[in-house]
Motif scaffolding. Structure first.
Motif, PDB file in Angstrom:
ATOM      1  N   PHE A 220     -60.617 -33.720  83.171  1.00  0.00           N
ATOM      2  CA  PHE A 220     -60.031 -35.006  83.531  1.00  0.00           C
ATOM      3  C   PHE A 220     -59.817 -35.206  85.031  1.00  0.00           C
ATOM      4  O   PHE A 220     -60.054 -36.303  85.534  1.00  0.00           O
ATOM      5  N   GLY A 221     -59.357 -34.189  85.749  1.00  0.00           N
ATOM      6  CA  GLY A 221     -59.084 -34.358  87.170  1.00  0.00           C
ATOM      7  C   GLY A 221     -60.331 -34.662  87.973  1.00  0.00           C
ATOM      8  O   GLY A 221     -60.381 -35.639  88.744  1.00  0.00           O
ATOM      9  N   HIS A 222     -61.350 -33.834  87.808  1.00  0.00           N
ATOM     10  CA  HIS A 222     -62.596 -34.052  88.558  1.00  0.00           C
ATOM     11  C   HIS A 222     -63.282 -35.349  88.162  1.00  0.00           C
ATOM     12  O   HIS A 222     -64.022 -35.930  88.957  1.00  0.00           O
ATOM     13  N   ARG A 223     -63.036 -35.803  86.946  1.00  0.00           N
ATOM     14  CA  ARG A 223     -63.645 -37.057  86.482  1.00  0.00           C
ATOM     15  C   ARG A 223     -62.784 -38.265  86.829  1.00  0.00           C
ATOM     16  O   ARG A 223     -63.144 -39.397  86.498  1.00  0.00           O
ATOM     17  N   ARG A 224     -61.636 -38.023  87.465  1.00  0.00           N
ATOM     18  CA  ARG A 224     -60.698 -39.083  87.827  1.00  0.00           C
ATOM     19  C   ARG A 224     -60.343 -39.941  86.608  1.00  0.00           C
ATOM     20  O   ARG A 224     -60.308 -41.174  86.667  1.00  0.00           O
ATOM     21  N   ASP A 225     -60.062 -39.238  85.521  1.00  0.00           N
ATOM     22  CA  ASP A 225     -59.722 -39.859  84.246  1.00  0.00           C
ATOM     23  C   ASP A 225     -58.197 -39.826  84.106  1.00  0.00           C
ATOM     24  O   ASP A 225     -57.619 -38.826  83.660  1.00  0.00           O
ATOM     25  N   ILE A 226     -57.544 -40.916  84.490  1.00  0.00           N
ATOM     26  CA  ILE A 226     -56.084 -40.953  84.500  1.00  0.00           C
ATOM     27  C   ILE A 226     -55.518 -40.812  83.090  1.00  0.00           C
ATOM     28  O   ILE A 226     -54.596 -40.014  82.848  1.00  0.00           O
ATOM     29  N   ALA A 227     -56.049 -41.569  82.145  1.00  0.00           N
ATOM     30  CA  ALA A 227     -55.538 -41.509  80.772  1.00  0.00           C
ATOM     31  C   ALA A 227     -55.740 -40.130  80.164  1.00  0.00           C
ATOM     32  O   ALA A 227     -54.846 -39.588  79.497  1.00  0.00           O
ATOM     33  N   GLY A 228     -56.914 -39.537  80.394  1.00  0.00           N
ATOM     34  CA  GLY A 228     -57.180 -38.204  79.862  1.00  0.00           C
ATOM     35  C   GLY A 228     -56.268 -37.159  80.475  1.00  0.00           C
ATOM     36  O   GLY A 228     -55.769 -36.268  79.773  1.00  0.00           O
ATOM     37  N   TYR A 229     -56.037 -37.264  81.784  1.00  0.00           N
ATOM     38  CA  TYR A 229     -55.168 -36.312  82.469  1.00  0.00           C
ATOM     39  C   TYR A 229     -53.745 -36.410  81.917  1.00  0.00           C
ATOM     40  O   TYR A 229     -53.101 -35.398  81.618  1.00  0.00           O
ATOM     41  N   ALA A 230     -53.268 -37.654  81.779  1.00  0.00           N
ATOM     42  CA  ALA A 230     -51.906 -37.860  81.271  1.00  0.00           C
ATOM     43  C   ALA A 230     -51.763 -37.318  79.856  1.00  0.00           C
ATOM     44  O   ALA A 230     -50.788 -36.624  79.534  1.00  0.00           O
TER      45      ALA A 230
ATOM     46  N   GLY B  65     -52.892 -45.850  83.065  1.00  0.00           N
ATOM     47  CA  GLY B  65     -53.105 -44.706  82.200  1.00  0.00           C
ATOM     48  C   GLY B  65     -53.282 -45.088  80.738  1.00  0.00           C
ATOM     49  O   GLY B  65     -53.337 -44.214  79.870  1.00  0.00           O
ATOM     50  N   ASP B  66     -53.395 -46.363  80.471  1.00  0.00           N
ATOM     51  CA  ASP B  66     -53.554 -46.829  79.095  1.00  0.00           C
ATOM     52  C   ASP B  66     -55.012 -46.713  78.652  1.00  0.00           C
ATOM     53  O   ASP B  66     -55.933 -46.989  79.422  1.00  0.00           O
ATOM     54  N   ARG B  67     -55.208 -46.312  77.409  1.00  0.00           N
ATOM     55  CA  ARG B  67     -56.520 -46.350  76.775  1.00  0.00           C
ATOM     56  C   ARG B  67     -56.295 -46.637  75.301  1.00  0.00           C
ATOM     57  O   ARG B  67     -55.594 -45.871  74.629  1.00  0.00           O
ATOM     58  N   GLU B  68     -56.865 -47.699  74.835  1.00  0.00           N
ATOM     59  CA  GLU B  68     -56.607 -48.162  73.467  1.00  0.00           C
ATOM     60  C   GLU B  68     -56.908 -47.061  72.453  1.00  0.00           C
ATOM     61  O   GLU B  68     -57.979 -46.450  72.469  1.00  0.00           O
ATOM     62  N   GLY B  69     -55.938 -46.816  71.594  1.00  0.00           N
ATOM     63  CA  GLY B  69     -56.097 -45.814  70.556  1.00  0.00           C
ATOM     64  C   GLY B  69     -55.963 -44.387  71.039  1.00  0.00           C
ATOM     65  O   GLY B  69     -56.126 -43.446  70.245  1.00  0.00           O
ATOM     66  N   PHE B  70     -55.645 -44.193  72.331  1.00  0.00           N
ATOM     67  CA  PHE B  70     -55.572 -42.854  72.921  1.00  0.00           C
ATOM     68  C   PHE B  70     -54.183 -42.569  73.456  1.00  0.00           C
ATOM     69  O   PHE B  70     -53.528 -41.630  73.037  1.00  0.00           O
TER      70      PHE B  70
END
Length: 406
Positions: A308-318, A43-48
């Motif tokens: 985020f869910g439909h895009r399977r974006d873990i960091a965005g969802y979190a 769930g890590d995204r640099e700067g996010f």
């Protein structure tokens, strides 16, 4: 007289339902897998954002206990509060499918009377008579897509052809939906809405749950992006639901987000729609300050699902869930004695899962307010128990289905 607030975190399932295998979702667990992914660094995204899922306010209410009770596994990063601040448990969906309307209607105490129609996974997927009638009645030059697809992917793939031909992009998913995407400027937003109204009427005989307008902007060089002016055209909900009971009793309702669309604007009171979850949180607080005794606020927070869910974006969802959690103290501070808030979900959209569809899951229940003692309410055999409980809290006749946990 008491008041009530329903906060639907769209797609925040808490563990796979017993019939999840029938939907291809055996093992899905939106919250549990999200917590695990964050703890492992996925769930890590640099700067996010980075690190374990941070939801201390939901945790204090008992969300970790809910996830464990529902899925059988303890979620990483959560604690075990000795005195949870909410009535905590989870609910099983009785309606067929994993649609947004079905989940919301059942939550309001009146599950769908019959199963929705789902378009087959064929190419093309829509009945020829449906698309032919849509073209003939609307005057469009044709349709693009006519398949199962992710809304983001199909706009990227067919956006340029749509601009060149003027034909709208029509697609579906595992839900009972007929979705129409078109460029806001080149095609026209009101023209898109008018086209969806025609499609809604044509889909009625099939019992399709929703027709959805999916406007977007951009071009082939800069890329395409969906706008917040989405609009859902749903079939009317079953009678006997909480909203109907409130209106007949003369109580005020404020529907925030896409709740008005989901209930086909039937008994939805004053409708407020803004462009983001945080704007909808603002609207919830504003409405609560003016809500009279006996009133209900019903808010849908859709960004978790659509962005985020439909895009399977873990960091965005979190990050989206963490932003909601950080604002819960504002809600608690605004609540008055006698108020009851319920946090729940309508289905899952596990961001760690394959594909891009909803996942068939249990829904968490956290019910809290000034003077409400926290305790376990266990497994609830229908989402309708939420509507039944709110009806009891507000002194209304019982909803069509459901048993109160109060």
């Amino acid at each position: 007289m008491p008041r009530a607030i329903v906060l639907v975190l769209d797609s925040l399932g808490c563990g796979g339902a017993e019939d999840a295998a029938a939907y291809g979702d055996a093992g899905a667990n939106t919250l549990g897998h999200l917590a695990g992914a964050c703890a492992s660094g996925r769930g890590d995204r640099e700067g996010f954002r980075s690190g374990a899922l941070r939801a201390p306010n939901l945790d204090a209410l008992g969300l970790g206990l809910v996830i464990e009770a529902s899925s059988g596994a303890w979620p990483e990063g959560f604690s075990r509060p000795r005195a949870p601040g909410a009535l905590w448990g989870y609910a099983v969906e009785r309606a067929h499918g994993k649609d947004t309307p079905a989940g919301h209607w059942e939550m309001a105490g009146a599950p769908a009377a019959k199963a929705f129609f789902f378009f087959p996974r064929t190419d093309p997927c829509f009945p020829p008579g449906l698309t032919e009638a849509l073209i003939a009645e609307s005057g469009i030059p044709g349709v693009l897509g006519n398949c199962h697809a992710s809304g983001v992917e199909i706009i990227e793939r067919l956006g340029a052809e749509h601009l060149r031909t003027g034909a709208p992009i029509c697609y579906t998913s595992a839900d009972s939906v007929f979705q129409i995407a078109a460029h806001e400027d080149a095609f026209g937003l009101e023209r898109l809405y008018a086209l969806c109204r025609i499609a809604r009427r044509l889909c009625d005989p099939l019992n399709v749950g929703r027709v959805i307008a999916r406007p977007f902007l951009g071009d082939a060089d800069k890329g395409f992006e969906r706008t917040p002016r989405r609009k859902d055209f749903a079939i009317p909900p079953p009678l006997g639901n909480l909203l109907e009971r409130l209106v007949h009793a003369g109580h005020e309702i404020v529907s925030i987000g896409k709740v008005g669309d989901i209930f086909a604007h039937c008994f939805t009171g004053r409708e407020v729609k803004r462009d983001s979850d945080m704007a909808h949180f603002d609207a919830t607080l504003e409405s609560l300050r003016a809500l009279p005794d006996g009133g209900l606020i019903f808010t849908n927070f859709v960004d978790l699902d659509t962005e985020f869910g439909h895009r399977r974006d873990i960091a965005g969802y979190a990050r989206c869930l963490e932003r909601f959690d950080a604002r819960l103290p504002e809600l608690l501070a605004a609540m008055q004695p006698g108020d009851l808030a319920v946090i729940s979900a309508d289905h899952g959209t596990d961001p760690t899962w394959s594909g891009c569809d909803h996942t068939r899951e249990h829904a968490p229940i956290l019910a809290f307010g000034p003077g409400v003692p926290g305790r376990a309410i266990g497994r609830r055999e229908s989402f309708a128990d939420i509507g039944a409980s709110l009806a009891a809290h507000l002194g209304l006749p019982a909803t069509a289905q459901g048993s109160s946990f109060l």
